[in-house]
Motif scaffolding. Structure first.
Motif, PDB file in Angstrom:
ATOM      1  N   SER A 331       0.900  -1.366   0.069  1.00  0.00           N
ATOM      2  CA  SER A 331      -0.028   0.030   0.027  1.00  0.00           C
ATOM      3  C   SER A 331       0.795   1.404   0.111  1.00  0.00           C
ATOM      4  O   SER A 331       0.310   2.413  -0.026  1.00  0.00           O
ATOM      5  N   PHE A 332       2.148   1.148   0.100  1.00  0.00           N
ATOM      6  CA  PHE A 332       3.157   2.386   0.115  1.00  0.00           C
ATOM      7  C   PHE A 332       4.025   2.321  -1.129  1.00  0.00           C
ATOM      8  O   PHE A 332       4.620   1.236  -1.433  1.00  0.00           O
ATOM      9  N   GLY A 333       4.339   3.423  -1.513  1.00  0.00           N
ATOM     10  CA  GLY A 333       5.554   3.720  -2.587  1.00  0.00           C
ATOM     11  C   GLY A 333       5.375   2.710  -3.777  1.00  0.00           C
ATOM     12  O   GLY A 333       4.224   2.654  -4.461  1.00  0.00           O
ATOM     13  N   ASN A 334       6.428   2.361  -3.826  1.00  0.00           N
ATOM     14  CA  ASN A 334       6.725   1.115  -5.410  1.00  0.00           C
ATOM     15  C   ASN A 334       6.332  -0.288  -4.511  1.00  0.00           C
ATOM     16  O   ASN A 334       6.686  -1.305  -5.367  1.00  0.00           O
ATOM     17  N   GLN A 335       5.668  -0.546  -3.395  1.00  0.00           N
ATOM     18  CA  GLN A 335       5.218  -1.791  -3.054  1.00  0.00           C
ATOM     19  C   GLN A 335       6.448  -2.587  -2.623  1.00  0.00           C
ATOM     20  O   GLN A 335       6.278  -3.871  -2.702  1.00  0.00           O
ATOM     21  N   GLY A 336       7.512  -2.027  -2.515  1.00  0.00           N
ATOM     22  CA  GLY A 336       8.961  -3.171  -2.129  1.00  0.00           C
ATOM     23  C   GLY A 336       9.282  -2.881  -0.827  1.00  0.00           C
ATOM     24  O   GLY A 336       8.804  -1.885   0.190  1.00  0.00           O
ATOM     25  N   ASP A 337      10.453  -3.674  -0.440  1.00  0.00           N
ATOM     26  CA  ASP A 337      10.709  -3.451   1.059  1.00  0.00           C
ATOM     27  C   ASP A 337      11.428  -2.271   1.293  1.00  0.00           C
ATOM     28  O   ASP A 337      11.409  -1.934   2.510  1.00  0.00           O
ATOM     29  N   LEU A 338      11.941  -1.510   0.332  1.00  0.00           N
ATOM     30  CA  LEU A 338      12.574  -0.062   0.669  1.00  0.00           C
ATOM     31  C   LEU A 338      11.491   0.818   1.173  1.00  0.00           C
ATOM     32  O   LEU A 338      11.826   1.506   2.360  1.00  0.00           O
ATOM     33  N   ASP A 339      10.450   0.803   0.478  1.00  0.00           N
ATOM     34  CA  ASP A 339       9.113   1.866   1.112  1.00  0.00           C
ATOM     35  C   ASP A 339       8.677   1.215   2.336  1.00  0.00           C
ATOM     36  O   ASP A 339       8.576   2.218   3.173  1.00  0.00           O
ATOM     37  N   ARG A 340       8.659  -0.205   2.495  1.00  0.00           N
ATOM     38  CA  ARG A 340       8.206  -0.533   4.010  1.00  0.00           C
ATOM     39  C   ARG A 340       9.124  -0.135   5.005  1.00  0.00           C
ATOM     40  O   ARG A 340       8.677   0.048   6.184  1.00  0.00           O
TER      41      ARG A 340
END
Length: 592
Positions: A331-340
């Motif tokens: 649900s956030f950013g590019n839906q990747g681990d870095l945004d998480r």
């Protein structure tokens, strides 16, 4: 007729004075409760002369039958009478009941607050949370908390103890291991507990700043060979692997947190002193213990994967909802681990603000709940596996202003070996400067004049006249550098730099994090010359005393620490840290 002294103390004639002995939680000693105000006396001498005793004491002695002796108990450094109730049944005193309980002094809120020692501690959670407030009350409760903590012996991967006077690096590990009720829907099914979320926390020596460096779980790294302690006490070396995900440094093939610590050092060059680790349950229990954590999202969230549902704007999350928040990525950013990771950093900053708020620190009940939740959630290394050490570490961390706690992430780029990008690699053009700043205790924020003054004083040691290389006398010790470093440095100084009055003095008595040069006042010019030749920072120069070398002449002492990178490699740190993409603990941001 009642004894007026007894009446003045607020208790009836039939109350045994021995039952008035209570444990003072602040001292760990038993004291005699004298008045209804709750005041307590120091332990009196059991052999006080009769002339100094009050009438009540004399009358109680006379009430004893002829020849009767009273059993005594050891309390503190004195003997006191055991309660009659305990002597009758040959056991310990019962908890006060009925009339006795009613006459106990009633504690005011202020007294209750003072009973709980307010302690701030950093700890880890299922997705790497930090700064846990721990409240304790009394020696027995401390022992109880100590029994909650699990520990792992990581051998020489970390440091043996904790120093209040040094910078330190703490690896916060959140695993994806699914333990406990309600965790069936999280993490990889059957996971052995990988390093799902990791933060390398650096706390500066002067406590003016700290840096929380997130390490992506999908970072491609080389994992070194790892000695691990086995249940039978033996040591097994788990072979290293190349080009694998960072999260496999824990759990995979039986790797323990020491393997993750070694991997961090391999990637960053930063020595990790200690670790704290916990799984999913920690986020749930700690967020609940503080009464919820405020978070913010820029748009409504309805994530089918994590089951997180939040309206746009601010919300308070705890328990299952808190865990869902820190695990959500679709649900956030590019839906990747870095945004998480950014979302997790927001959660951590908010949790820290909640922990340090007056609402938490002045609430004894909340503090005790936090103490239970934190200690049950933790697994730590044996170097910090006591409540007293965790308390010391916590109080040092508390000195760091939230505005100077920087959250950032290892600079990375997409893995060029992949057509479909699923992993990342270290950005070699920007990451080394970040690692070097942390390694050399350089802040990523503007700090108080205190740090500037200290650095100015260190820089001043480098200013002034310098001796000729041929006049520099120095003994070289290996204090934690790679084996053979002292001889390597000696050869380089003599062959390349003309420092002929130098000698290899073997290993230092103890390991050292940083390289140091100790010198006497009349050797300052020699110290400045050697610092210039080697690229030593002012912080490495330690005014002290000289030692006698093998020729019977006074010499300086150069101790090569774990930061030593090889002969001819400068150790001078940059004056300022590079700009990084991150936030500070006092900022409240909305995830988008």
């Amino acid at each position: 007729m009642k004894d007026p002294n007894a009446q003045g103390r607020g208790r009836a004639d039939n109350i045994d004075p021995a039952d008035q002995w209570v444990l003072n939680p602040n001292t760990g000693e038993y004291e005699l409760r004298l008045g209804s105000s709750g005041a307590q006396s120091q332990v009196p001498s059991p052999r006080r002369p009769a002339a100094q005793e009050g009438g009540g004491a004399r009358r109680r002695r006379n009430d004893m039958a002829a020849g009767e002796t009273r059993e005594m108990s050891q309390v503190g450094n004195a003997e006191v009478p055991r309660p009659r109730s305990a002597r009758r049944r040959g056991g310990e005193p019962e908890a006060p009941q009925g009339r006795r309980a009613a006459r106990r002094p009633v504690k005011k809120n202020g007294q209750k607050k003072s009973k709980a020692k307010k302690v701030l501690a950093w700890t880890a959670g299922g997705t790497a949370f930090v700064l846990v407030a721990v409240g304790t009350a009394g020696y027995l409760y401390l022992r109880h908390l100590e029994g909650n903590i699990s520990s792992t012996d990581v051998g020489d991967a970390g440091s043996k103890g904790f120093s209040k006077d040094e910078a330190f690096n703490l690896l916060v590990i959140g695993t994806d291991k699914r333990t406990g009720k309600g965790n069936e829907g999280y993490g990889d099914k059957g996971s052995v507990g990988h390093a799902d979320t990791d933060i390398l926390l650096h706390v500066s020596k002067d406590r003016t700043n700290a840096t929380a460096l997130s390490i992506p779980r999908d970072l491609i790294v080389d994992i070194p060979d790892c000695p691990t302690k086995q249940p039978d006490g033996s040591t097994k070396v788990i072979p290293g692997t190349e080009n694998v995900r960072f999260n496999t440094s824990l759990g995979q093939d039986g790797r323990d947190p020491g393997c993750t610590m070694r991997t961090v050092e391999e990637v960053t060059g930063i020595h990790v002193d200690h670790f704290m680790m916990a799984d999913f349950n920690a986020v749930k229990t700690l967020s609940t213990a503080v009464g919820g954590v405020e978070v913010c999202v820029a748009h409504p969230v309805n994530d089918k994967e994590s089951h997180l549902k939040l309206p746009a704007g601010k919300s308070v999350v705890e328990g299952e909802q808190a865990l869902a928040f820190v695990r959500t990525r679709h649900s956030f950013g590019n839906q990747g681990d870095l945004d998480r990771i950014k979302v997790q950093q927001q959660f951590l900053g908010s949790l820290m603000r909640k922990m340090s708020s007056s609402d938490t620190l002045t609430n004894p009940s909340k503090l005790l709940d936090l103490a239970e939740a934190a200690t049950k959630a933790l697994t730590v290394d044996t170097g910090i596996d006591s409540i007293s050490t965790l308390k010391d570490m916590a109080l040092e961390m508390k000195k760091v202003p939230p505005k100077n706690i920087t959250f950032t992430t290892v600079p990375v780029i997409d893995n060029p070996a992949e057509k479909v990008h699923a992993t990342v690699v270290v950005n070699q053009s920007t990451a080394p400067a970040v690692f070097q700043a942390i390694q050399n205790d350089v802040s990523f924020t503007e700090v108080k004049e205190k740090q500037k003054a200290a650095k100015d004083a260190q820089a001043a040691r480098l200013k002034g006249s310098r001796s000729a290389p041929a006049d520099v006398r120095v003994r070289i010790l290996n204090g934690g550098a790679q084996s053979g470093s002292a001889q390597e440095e000696l050869s380089w100084l003599q062959t390349d730099k003309g420092v002929l009055k130098s000698e290899n003095a073997g290993n230092a008595p103890a390991e050292a994090k940083n390289t140091t040069l100790e010198y006497a006042p009349d050797q300052a010019a020699q110290a400045r010359e050697l610092a210039a030749l080697m690229g030593l920072p002012g912080s490495a120069l330690v005014p002290g005393k000289s030692v006698i070398n093998s020729q019977g002449l006074p010499a300086m002492t150069l101790t090569l620490g774990k930061d030593f990178k090889g002969a001819g490699v400068s150790l001078t740190a940059p004056e300022k840290a590079p700009k990084v993409d991150g936030s500070t603990a006092n900022e409240a941001k909305c995830a988008s």
